[in-house]
Design a protein around this motif. Structure first.
Motif, PDB file in Angstrom:
ATOM      1  N   LYS A  39       0.842  -1.206   0.000  1.00 39.26           N
ATOM      2  CA  LYS A  39       0.000   0.000   0.000  1.00 39.26           C
ATOM      3  C   LYS A  39       0.875   1.255   0.000  1.00 39.26           C
ATOM      4  CE  LYS A  39      -3.797   2.154   2.541  1.00 39.26           C
ATOM      5  NZ  LYS A  39      -4.641   2.097   3.722  1.00 39.26           N
ATOM      6  N   VAL A  40       1.912   1.256   0.832  1.00 43.14           N
ATOM      7  CA  VAL A  40       2.826   2.401   0.899  1.00 43.14           C
ATOM      8  C   VAL A  40       3.522   2.599  -0.454  1.00 43.14           C
ATOM      9  CG1 VAL A  40       5.005   3.195   1.919  1.00 43.14           C
ATOM     10  CG2 VAL A  40       3.198   2.331   3.388  1.00 43.14           C
ATOM     11  N   GLU A  41       3.978   1.511  -1.056  1.00 46.53           N
ATOM     12  CA  GLU A  41       4.648   1.601  -2.357  1.00 46.53           C
ATOM     13  C   GLU A  41       3.703   2.163  -3.422  1.00 46.53           C
ATOM     14  OE1 GLU A  41       7.855   1.190  -3.320  1.00 46.53           O
ATOM     15  OE2 GLU A  41       8.333   0.907  -1.210  1.00 46.53           O
ATOM     16  N   LYS A  42       2.441   1.714  -3.415  1.00 42.50           N
ATOM     17  CA  LYS A  42       1.458   2.205  -4.372  1.00 42.50           C
ATOM     18  C   LYS A  42       1.226   3.693  -4.155  1.00 42.50           C
ATOM     19  CE  LYS A  42      -3.294   1.669  -5.965  1.00 42.50           C
ATOM     20  NZ  LYS A  42      -3.504   3.089  -6.071  1.00 42.50           N
ATOM     21  N   GLU A  43       1.055   4.090  -2.898  1.00 43.61           N
ATOM     22  CA  GLU A  43       0.846   5.508  -2.602  1.00 43.61           C
ATOM     23  C   GLU A  43       2.069   6.333  -2.997  1.00 43.61           C
ATOM     24  OE1 GLU A  43      -0.506   6.088   1.425  1.00 43.61           O
ATOM     25  OE2 GLU A  43      -2.280   4.844   1.091  1.00 43.61           O
ATOM     26  N   LYS A  44       3.249   5.764  -2.785  1.00 41.76           N
ATOM     27  CA  LYS A  44       4.483   6.453  -3.169  1.00 41.76           C
ATOM     28  C   LYS A  44       4.516   6.678  -4.689  1.00 41.76           C
ATOM     29  CE  LYS A  44       9.494   5.852  -2.818  1.00 41.76           C
ATOM     30  NZ  LYS A  44      10.552   4.922  -2.416  1.00 41.76           N
ATOM     31  N   LYS A  45       4.131   5.654  -5.449  1.00 39.36           N
ATOM     32  CA  LYS A  45       4.094   5.784  -6.913  1.00 39.36           C
ATOM     33  C   LYS A  45       3.039   6.807  -7.333  1.00 39.36           C
ATOM     34  CE  LYS A  45       5.820   1.201  -8.069  1.00 39.36           C
ATOM     35  NZ  LYS A  45       5.486  -0.127  -8.592  1.00 39.36           N
ATOM     36  N   ASP A  46       1.875   6.776  -6.674  1.00 40.61           N
ATOM     37  CA  ASP A  46       0.818   7.733  -6.991  1.00 40.61           C
ATOM     38  C   ASP A  46       1.282   9.162  -6.718  1.00 40.61           C
ATOM     39  OD1 ASP A  46      -0.794   5.603  -7.671  1.00 40.61           O
ATOM     40  OD2 ASP A  46      -2.006   5.662  -5.838  1.00 40.61           O
ATOM     41  N   ILE A  47       1.950   9.353  -5.588  1.00 41.15           N
ATOM     42  CA  ILE A  47       2.457  10.688  -5.232  1.00 41.15           C
ATOM     43  C   ILE A  47       3.506  11.136  -6.249  1.00 41.15           C
ATOM     44  CG2 ILE A  47       3.857  11.934  -3.529  1.00 41.15           C
ATOM     45  CD1 ILE A  47       2.353  10.279  -1.362  1.00 41.15           C
ATOM     46  N   GLN A  48       4.388  10.223  -6.627  1.00 43.46           N
ATOM     47  CA  GLN A  48       5.420  10.561  -7.613  1.00 43.46           C
ATOM     48  C   GLN A  48       4.783  10.937  -8.949  1.00 43.46           C
ATOM     49  OE1 GLN A  48       8.761  10.873  -7.071  1.00 43.46           O
ATOM     50  NE2 GLN A  48       8.881  11.679  -9.117  1.00 43.46           N
ATOM     51  N   ALA A  49       3.752  10.181  -9.368  1.00 43.02           N
ATOM     52  CA  ALA A  49       3.073  10.485 -10.625  1.00 43.02           C
ATOM     53  C   ALA A  49       2.409  11.860 -10.549  1.00 43.02           C
ATOM     54  CB  ALA A  49       2.038   9.403 -10.947  1.00 43.02           C
ATOM     55  N   LEU A  50       1.770  12.145  -9.419  1.00 40.54           N
ATOM     56  CA  LEU A  50       1.128  13.444  -9.228  1.00 40.54           C
ATOM     57  C   LEU A  50       2.169  14.562  -9.222  1.00 40.54           C
ATOM     58  CD1 LEU A  50      -1.569  14.854  -8.694  1.00 40.54           C
ATOM     59  CD2 LEU A  50      -1.173  14.509  -6.255  1.00 40.54           C
ATOM     60  N   ARG A  51       3.286  14.309  -8.573  1.00 40.38           N
ATOM     61  CA  ARG A  51       4.371  15.297  -8.534  1.00 40.38           C
ATOM     62  C   ARG A  51       4.899  15.568  -9.943  1.00 40.38           C
ATOM     63  NH1 ARG A  51       9.943  14.787  -8.220  1.00 40.38           N
ATOM     64  NH2 ARG A  51      10.989  16.554  -7.316  1.00 40.38           N
ATOM     65  N   ASP A  52       5.104  14.504 -10.714  1.00 40.83           N
ATOM     66  CA  ASP A  52       5.598  14.667 -12.083  1.00 40.83           C
ATOM     67  C   ASP A  52       4.587  15.437 -12.938  1.00 40.83           C
ATOM     68  OD1 ASP A  52       7.840  13.260 -11.335  1.00 40.83           O
ATOM     69  OD2 ASP A  52       7.217  11.376 -12.290  1.00 40.83           O
ATOM     70  N   GLU A  53       3.319  15.117 -12.749  1.00 41.63           N
ATOM     71  CA  GLU A  53       2.263  15.811 -13.496  1.00 41.63           C
ATOM     72  C   GLU A  53       2.238  17.302 -13.137  1.00 41.63           C
ATOM     73  OE1 GLU A  53      -2.589  15.728 -13.594  1.00 41.63           O
ATOM     74  OE2 GLU A  53      -1.557  13.821 -13.275  1.00 41.63           O
TER      75      GLU A  53
END
Length: 165
Positions: A65-79
């Motif tokens: 769950k943490v890894e998924k949230e980390k990826k989601d945050i990174q994607a949002l940050r990149d966007e």
């Protein structure tokens, strides 16, 4: 006397046999206790192993769950970073259009003031977007010191972009 020795010998043999029987019974009792202890230990171990597996699975689920949230945050940050770059590019482009239409002497005065205020990078970003003929006209009016700095920055920028391309 002989009878006494025989009786004495018989007595010791009986005591020895009884001692062996007691030892045998004691050993059997200890063996049973050890088996019970082993059974208890196995039960305890199995219980703890199951608890460990449950906890391990919970932790793995949490980690996923943490890894998924980390990826989601990174994607949002990149966007968001891309949006900011697009917005900055749009602003810089509009700013460049304004300076392209401005008289070179007025633009140079503004740039000199911006450089005095420590905004040389902003000036450089605008100059990069100006038309070449406007840059040439503008440089006539920029102070020699500032023109020298900007010329060096343009040279370095050209060298760095040629190396990358």
């Amino acid at each position: 006397m002989r009878l006494f020795k025989v009786l004495l010998l018989l007595f010791f043999v009986t005591i020895s046999v009884n001692a062996q029987e007691v030892s045998s019974a004691s050993l059997i009792k200890q063996k049973i206790e050890i088996k019970e202890l082993k059974k208890d230990l196995n039960t305890f171990y199995n219980k703890k192993e199951k608890e460990y597996q449950v906890r391990k699975k919970e932790l793995e689920t949490l980690l996923a769950k943490v890894e998924k949230e980390k990826k989601d945050i990174q994607a949002l940050r990149d966007e968001n970073k891309e949006l900011l770059q697009n917005i900055k590019g749009e602003v810089d482009s509009k700013t460049a259009n304004i300076y392209n239409k401005m008289k070179p002497k007025i633009a140079a005065e503004i740039f000199n003031q911006m450089i005095i205020e420590g905004k040389i990078e902003d000036v450089f970003d605008i100059i990069l977007r100006l038309k070449d003929k406007n840059i040439t006209s503008l440089m006539k009016y920029i102070s020699p010191k500032n023109a020298s700095i900007l010329t060096q920055m343009l040279k370095d920028y050209k060298v760095n972009n040629n190396e990358e391309g």
